[in-house]
Scaffold this active site. Structure first.
Site, PDB file in Angstrom:
ATOM      1  N   VAL A 238       0.809  -1.220   0.000  1.00  0.00           N
ATOM      2  CA  VAL A 238       0.000   0.000   0.000  1.00  0.00           C
ATOM      3  C   VAL A 238       0.841   1.268   0.000  1.00  0.00           C
ATOM      4  CG1 VAL A 238      -1.942  -1.141   1.143  1.00  0.00           C
ATOM      5  CG2 VAL A 238      -0.255   0.097   2.534  1.00  0.00           C
TER       6      VAL A 238
ATOM      7  N   TYR B 236       0.981   6.132  15.869  1.00  0.00           N
ATOM      8  CA  TYR B 236      -0.277   5.511  15.460  1.00  0.00           C
ATOM      9  C   TYR B 236      -1.432   6.507  15.533  1.00  0.00           C
ATOM     10  CZ  TYR B 236      -4.019   2.020  15.280  1.00  0.00           C
ATOM     11  OH  TYR B 236      -5.135   1.295  14.942  1.00  0.00           O
ATOM     12  N   ALA B 237      -1.517   7.239  16.627  1.00  0.00           N
ATOM     13  CA  ALA B 237      -2.593   8.216  16.785  1.00  0.00           C
ATOM     14  C   ALA B 237      -2.516   9.297  15.716  1.00  0.00           C
ATOM     15  CB  ALA B 237      -2.539   8.834  18.179  1.00  0.00           C
TER      16      ALA B 237
END
Length: 244
Positions: free
Chosen positions: A65, A157-158
């Site tokens: 991706v 990640y956040a």
């Protein structure tokens, strides 16, 4: 928490699902196939994707991706296999953890590249086919951590999942009325990604983590015509974590 009852809500639909080798992506593929969808499954895990494809009658394609050329080729091949593409579910993602002081910048960039840029690249690769079919949909998976980051060790990640929330809104505004774009923000889900990560269910109104099928059901609603007047929505499927 799965159900054997189906209603053919995706009959005739041709849908790309990323991250379909395991976790939410796999659960979504299984449910969508039950509901009549024809599937193309993108994943770097060829064996896992092939297993999901065998169980769903879908087609597995190895795709990165983060690689534009890989995605362009995969979308072209997938469209040929299905006779078009009228739906995308962006379920691929990574969740490394670590305090800011110990997190290399390269790791931060990688998380953004996979979770945020990858979501945008997959959608863009599929756009030529999505625009051809009325009622096409894109559903992105963000996270409750993108709505309310409240745990240490998840800054990268956040940040990536907060970006998915807003890129969803921006895509919805740009692609309407041809393509509806929404996102789902799960809390902790019982998947391989969550292994070794302690979930404080005291932060959850429902006092438990989710089964992947529960998230797949939300993705089904947003992909089906049942949500025909919904676009740009951010759905917290997090057991009450983001308000509790």
């Amino acid at each position: 928490m799965s159900s054997s009852k189906t209603s053919g809500r995706l009959s005739g639909r041709r849908i790309v699902i990323t991250g379909a080798a395991s976790g939410i992506g796999k659960a979504t593929a299984l449910l969508f196939a039950q509901e009549g969808a024809a599937l193309v499954l993108f994943d770097l895990d060829e064996k896992g994707a092939a297993d999901t494809a065998q169980r769903t009658g879908g087609h597995a394609i190895r795709a990165d991706v983060t690689d534009e050329a890989s995605l362009a080729a995969a979308a072209e091949r997938g469209a040929q296999m299905l006779g078009g593409i009228d739906g995308v579910v962006n379920a691929a993602g990574i969740m490394p953890t670590g305090r800011m002081a110990e997190t290399p910048a390269a790791v931060f960039r990688k998380v953004l590249e996979v979770n945020l840029t990858g979501t945008w690249l997959v959608a863009r690769a599929c756009l030529p086919w999505l625009h051809k079919h009325k009622g096409s949909t894109i559903v992105n998976i963000a996270s409750a951590a993108g709505l309310l980051p409240n745990a240490p060790g998840l800054t990268a990640y956040a940040a990536s999942k907060g970006g998915v929330v807003n890129v969803t809104r921006a895509m919805a505004a740009e692609l309407a009325p041809d393509v509806r774009v929404n996102c789902v923000c799960p809390g902790m889900v019982d998947t391989p990604m969550a292994e070794g990560f302690h979930a404080n269910v005291g932060n959850y109104a429902l006092k438990r983590i989710a089964d992947p099928q529960e998230i797949a059901q939300v993705l089904l609603f947003l992909t089906s015509s049942d949500s025909s007047y919904v676009t740009g929505a951010v759905w917290a499927a997090d057991g009450g974590r983001s308000f509790h």
